[in-house]
Scaffold this active site. Structure first.
Site, PDB file in Angstrom:
ATOM      1  N   ARG A 250     -13.402   0.658   4.505  1.00 27.30           N
ATOM      2  CA  ARG A 250     -12.924   1.660   5.368  1.00 27.30           C
ATOM      3  C   ARG A 250     -13.623   2.849   5.097  1.00 27.30           C
ATOM      4  NH1 ARG A 250      -6.916   2.238   2.278  1.00 27.30           N
ATOM      5  NH2 ARG A 250      -7.632   2.641   0.322  1.00 27.30           N
TER       6      ARG A 250
ATOM      7  N   ASP B  16       3.187  -0.946  -6.323  1.00 27.21           N
ATOM      8  CA  ASP B  16       3.230   0.295  -5.302  1.00 27.21           C
ATOM      9  C   ASP B  16       3.644   1.459  -6.355  1.00 27.21           C
ATOM     10  OD1 ASP B  16       2.016  -0.273  -3.040  1.00 27.21           O
ATOM     11  OD2 ASP B  16       3.933  -1.067  -2.290  1.00 27.21           O
TER      12      ASP B  16
ATOM     13  N   ARG C 163     -10.360  -6.971  -8.688  1.00 23.83           N
ATOM     14  CA  ARG C 163     -11.486  -6.284  -7.693  1.00 23.83           C
ATOM     15  C   ARG C 163     -11.701  -4.903  -8.053  1.00 23.83           C
ATOM     16  NH1 ARG C 163     -14.929  -9.495  -5.211  1.00 23.83           N
ATOM     17  NH2 ARG C 163     -14.857  -7.927  -3.141  1.00 23.83           N
TER      18      ARG C 163
ATOM     19  N   GLU D  44     -15.538   3.143   1.472  1.00 24.14           N
ATOM     20  CA  GLU D  44     -14.975   2.191   0.284  1.00 24.14           C
ATOM     21  C   GLU D  44     -15.792   0.779   0.334  1.00 24.14           C
ATOM     22  OE1 GLU D  44     -10.545   1.175  -0.486  1.00 24.14           O
ATOM     23  OE2 GLU D  44     -10.794   3.379  -0.358  1.00 24.14           O
TER      24      GLU D  44
ATOM     25  N   TYR E 151       0.110  -6.138  -8.834  1.00 27.86           N
ATOM     26  CA  TYR E 151      -0.033  -5.120  -7.976  1.00 27.86           C
ATOM     27  C   TYR E 151       1.163  -4.439  -7.755  1.00 27.86           C
ATOM     28  CZ  TYR E 151      -1.345  -2.165  -4.027  1.00 27.86           C
ATOM     29  OH  TYR E 151      -1.323  -1.229  -3.366  1.00 27.86           O
TER      30      TYR E 151
ATOM     31  N   ARG F 117       2.862  -9.828   3.799  1.00 29.76           N
ATOM     32  CA  ARG F 117       3.072  -8.236   3.415  1.00 29.76           C
ATOM     33  C   ARG F 117       2.300  -7.398   4.938  1.00 29.76           C
ATOM     34  NH1 ARG F 117       1.051  -9.642  -1.838  1.00 29.76           N
ATOM     35  NH2 ARG F 117      -1.007  -8.634  -1.396  1.00 29.76           N
TER      36      ARG F 117
ATOM     37  N   ARG G  94       4.172  -5.898  14.738  1.00 29.03           N
ATOM     38  CA  ARG G  94       5.111  -5.313  15.572  1.00 29.03           C
ATOM     39  C   ARG G  94       5.151  -5.366  16.895  1.00 29.03           C
ATOM     40  NH1 ARG G  94       4.502   0.049  11.774  1.00 29.03           N
ATOM     41  NH2 ARG G  94       5.129  -0.933  10.001  1.00 29.03           N
TER      42      ARG G  94
END
Length: 385
Positions: A281, A352, A251, A302, A350, A175, A179
């Protein structure tokens, strides 16, 4: 109009709101239960009283999808503003762009490679002896080589999942794209944006439908199920059964909130790839609403850790032990009648936001079709195992 039946929905997040609206509009009496004091689930947003910043209370949520129907659906209830997620990372004393792209590669190695040259160069870095990568680490070493892996993937992943990348499946890294151009837009979907007035306002609009009764700060227990014609349950699958086979592994996240007078980091998301930095982050929330201007700023550091009994579950772990435990809960659930488990927690997957909405729309349609044909509704539309 008399109600067609009495429906209970557990959870006032996206799954519950979308299913609830559809069935209430179809003539059902819908009661939605949520143990929290607010709607919206983990995508709940609220204005900070001191700065005016729209804060993503449970961490940032960015809407992105290729599903035209879902995009049209959310735009019925909120104005979506353009937003591109451009993530930065601090690693080894420098700031880089993510996902790893041509600029990241050139900056990291001190080169000026063109796309074809960069592809060939990374192949010289890759561990070509790994022909069938099984772990996260093997996948990374095969794709990008040890230097990029240790700078951008190893430490962050270890902090996020609380274990060595050698214990995680290779599928996780699939995932994370590399690029070979200068595109630093984290997502590649054709529809991307943020609701102008936050996600809670979006969910409030979805719930604004006659026939819905909302019960906040109210825990639904399975002993109440028989009072309803059908239950749609978006709470934790293991919680529905009072954790009789133990808790599924998740988590959770801790947020260290702080404010700043000005612009703290110049971007919405700054990852920290070094293991020596304890947080994964820092998110600066005013940058999630770039159409607004605020002098003050609200930031979150976080931290990821194992989810305890009183914590909010965020990310299902789904390693071997959890999958065995999950299978036992799925078998138990399939013995139930007149209940359908939905959403991230109900199916231990999980998801989105766009997939959550897509599955909720499909669930409501299937329920109407099955009721019309006097047929039973499945316990899971999408099997968790």
């Amino acid at each position: 109009m008399s109600a067609k039946g009495r429906i209970a929905i557990v959870g006032a997040g996206l799954s519950g709101a979308v299913i609830g609206r559809a069935l209430a509009a179809d003539g059902y009496s819908v009661e939605i239960f949520d143990s929290r004091s607010h709607i919206g689930g983990n995508c709940h947003t609220e204005r900070d009283a001191d700065t005016g910043v729209m804060v993503h209370v449970y961490g940032p949520h960015i809407f992105h999808t290729d599903d035209d129907e879902v995009w049209d659906y959310v735009n019925r209830f909120a104005t979506f503003m353009p937003y591109k997620n451009r993530v930065k990372t601090t690693s080894q004393g420098q700031v880089f762009s993510l996902p790893v792209n041509l600029h990241t590669i050139n900056q990291f190695f001190g080169k000026t490679l063109r796309p074809d040259e960069a592809r060939a160069f990374l192949e010289t870095q890759a561990d070509t002896a790994i022909t069938d990568p099984q772990t996260f680490e093997e996948q990374a070493l095969r794709f990008v080589g040890r230097d990029l892996y240790e700078a951008f993937f190893k430490g962050y992943t270890q902090k996020q999942w609380g274990c060595s990348p050698t214990a995680l499946p290779a599928s996780i890294l699939k995932r994370l794209p590399v690029r070979f151009n200068y595109d630093d837009n984290y997502f590649f979907h054709k529809h991307q944006g943020m609701p102008e007035n936050g996600y809670t306002d979006l969910v409030r609009g979805i719930l604004d439908q006659p026939g819905i009764t909302l019960h906040l700060e109210t825990v639904f227990h399975r002993s109440q199920k028989d009072a309803f014609d059908h239950v749609f349950y978006s709470g934790p699958l293991d919680g529905y059964f009072d954790y009789e086979n133990g808790q599924l592994g998740y988590r959770t996240l801790d947020f260290e909130r702080f404010t700043y007078d000005g612009d703290y980091q110049g971007c919405a998301v700054m990852n920290y790839g070094d293991v020596s930095v304890p947080y994964t982050r820092i998110t600066e929330h005013k940058h999630f609403s770039p159409w607004e201007t605020h002098q003050g700023s609200v930031c979150y550091r976080e931290f990821s850790r194992e989810c305890g009994p009183e914590d909010i579950p965020y990310y299902p772990i789904r390693l071997v032990e959890e999958k065995q435990q999950l299978a036992a809960y799925v078998r138990r659930a399939e013995e139930e009648e007149a209940i359908t488990f939905v959403g991230r927690l109900g199916t231990y997957r999980y998801l989105d936001m766009d997939v959550t909405i897509r599955e909720a729309l499909d669930t409501a349609r299937l329920f109407r079709d099955r009721r019309g044909a006097d047929a039973a509704m499945p316990v899971f539309l999408h099997s968790p195992v």
